[in-house]
Design a protein around this motif. Structure first.
Motif, PDB file in Angstrom:
ATOM      1  N   ASP A   1      -5.209  11.164  -1.151  1.00  0.00           N
ATOM      2  CA  ASP A   1      -7.052  10.604  -0.978  1.00  0.00           C
ATOM      3  C   ASP A   1      -7.657  11.263  -0.829  1.00  0.00           C
ATOM      4  O   ASP A   1      -9.024  11.001  -1.030  1.00  0.00           O
ATOM      5  CB  ASP A   1      -6.400  10.373   0.734  1.00  0.00           C
TER       6      ASP A   1
ATOM      7  N   THR B   1       1.330  -1.156  -0.233  1.00  0.00           N
ATOM      8  CA  THR B   1      -0.258   0.615  -0.215  1.00  0.00           C
ATOM      9  C   THR B   1       1.149   2.055   0.103  1.00  0.00           C
ATOM     10  O   THR B   1       0.245   1.863  -0.441  1.00  0.00           O
ATOM     11  CB  THR B   1      -0.786   0.205   1.089  1.00  0.00           C
TER      12      THR B   1
ATOM     13  N   ARG C   1       1.153   4.088  -2.950  1.00  0.00           N
ATOM     14  CA  ARG C   1       0.780   5.107  -2.321  1.00  0.00           C
ATOM     15  C   ARG C   1       1.683   6.298  -3.574  1.00  0.00           C
ATOM     16  O   ARG C   1       1.773   7.381  -3.658  1.00  0.00           O
ATOM     17  CB  ARG C   1       0.591   5.528  -1.346  1.00  0.00           C
TER      18      ARG C   1
END
Length: 296
Positions: free
Chosen positions: A179, A93, A97
Motif C-alpha cells: 500500500d 478486500t 490484498r
C-alpha cells in the motif's frame, strides 16, 4: 509440514464440529475424518495437532476416536481465532490484498528463468488463503492490479506468462508495504506536469511577427471553437504581412493600416482564454505591442 496451508483449515474444521465454546470445554472431536479428507499421514496430523496445541487453540483429549484418530478439544482462544478467520475469508478486500502479496511472494521465490506460467501459482503454497485456495478470477485480478502499478509484466502475445519488472524486483527484496508503494506510485503518476514555455521571439516585433506567434500558440489557449477560429483568422491577417502581401499604405507614423483594431481584438480574445503559461505569455507580448503604439 506446511502449517500455513493446513493449520487454518484444521482449526476451522475442528471449530465446525465443536459444540460452541462456552466457559466449559467443548466436546472432543475425532480427527480421523480430517486425516482421510486431506490424505494425511498420521505423523503429519500429530505434528499439526501439536502445533495448534502449542498456540493454545486446541488441547489433546485422552484416547482415540472410533476412527482411530486423535481426539482434540477446541479451547476458547481457538474458537475466537476461528471466528476471526471466517470473517477474513469472507472479506473481499482482505482476499484481494492477500492475492496481491501472495503473487509477489511466489514470483520472488520462484526458481528458474522468468517469465513464469501463471497457472503454476495454483500449485504453490502461496495460493492458500487461510486454508482455502484463491480462485482463478482472484489471481487474474491480482495480476492485473500489479501490472497496472508497474510491479509485474504480462506477455504481449502470451498473457499466461508473468514476471517481475525492475521495480517489482526492487520491491519484493525491500521491506516496503504494497500500500505504501502504490501510494507513492500514484503520487508520481499524477504529479502535475510542469509546463515550460521557452520564448524565442523578441517582444520588439511588428504586427507580422506577432501574428505568427499568436497563430502558433493559439490552439493551446483552450478557447471555444468560434473564438479560436476568430483568433486564428486575425493572427493570419497579421502574419500575411510577413509573406509579402500588400498591407496597404502605412499611416504617417509608419503603422500598417487597421492593425490597431486587429490587435485590440486579439488582446480581447487572448484575455478571454483559460489561465495558463501560454495565455500569460501572449497577454504580455500583445500588451507590449499595443503599448508601443502598434495598436493605438
Amino acid at each position: 509440514m506446511d502449517f500455513d496451508r493446513y493449520a487454518p483449515r484444521f482449526l476451522l474444521w475442528v471449530a465446525d464440529r465443536s459444540d460452541g465454546v462456552p466457559a466449559a470445554p467443548s466436546a472432543p472431536v475425532d480427527c480421523a475424518e480430517f486425516r482421510a479428507w486431506q490424505q494425511m499421514e498420521p505423523a503429519a496430523l500429530q505434528a499439526l495437532v501439536d502445533h495448534l496445541a502449542g498456540l493454545g487453540f486446541l488441547s489433546r483429549y485422552e484416547g482415540y476416536g472410533s476412527g482411530g484418530g486423535p481426539l482434540v478439544q477446541l479451547e476458547p482462544p481457538g474458537a475466537e481465532q476461528a471466528r476471526r478467520m471466517r470473517r477474513r475469508r469472507e472479506d473481499e478486500t482482505e482476499r484481494a490484498r492477500y492475492a496481491q502479496d501472495a503473487l509477489l511472494e511466489w514470483l520472488r521465490v520462484h526458481p528458474g528463468q522468468p517469465p513464469y506460467l501463471l497457472s503454476a501459482f495454483f500449485d504453490s503454497p502461496q495460493v492458500f488463503f487461510l486454508g482455502t485456495a484463491l480462485t482463478e478470477a482472484e489471481v487474474e485480478e491480482a495480476a492485473g492490479y500489479l501490472a497496472g502499478v508497474g510491479l509485474v509484466e504480462r506477455g504481449v502475445y502470451d498473457r499466461a506468462r508473468i514476471a517481475l519488472t525492475d521495480d517489482g524486483r526492487d520491491f519484493v527484496w525491500s521491506s516496503s508495504r504494497l500500500d505504501e508503494y502504490v501510494r507513492e506510485w500514484r503520487e508520481r503518476e499524477h504529479a502535475p506536469a510542469q509546463t515550460v514555455v521557452q520564448v524565442t521571439y523578441s517582444v520588439q516585433m511588428g504586427p507580422a511577427e506577432l501574428g505568427l506567434l499568436v497563430q502558433r500558440l493559439a490552439p493551446d489557449l483552450e478557447l471555444d471553437r468560434d473564438s479560436l477560429a476568430e483568433l486564428l483568422r486575425l493572427s493570419g491577417e497579421l502574419a500575411d504581412q510577413s509573406r509579402g502581401d500588400d498591407p496597404g499604405t502605412p499611416d504617417t507614423q509608419g503603422r500598417p493600416p487597421h492593425s490597431g483594431g486587429v490587435l485590440g481584438r486579439v488582446r480581447e480574445l487572448v484575455g478571454s482564454a483559460s489561465g495558463g503559461a501560454v495565455k500569460s505569455l501572449l497577454e504580455d507580448v500583445v500588451t507590449q505591442a499595443v503599448t508601443r503604439g502598434l495598436g493605438m
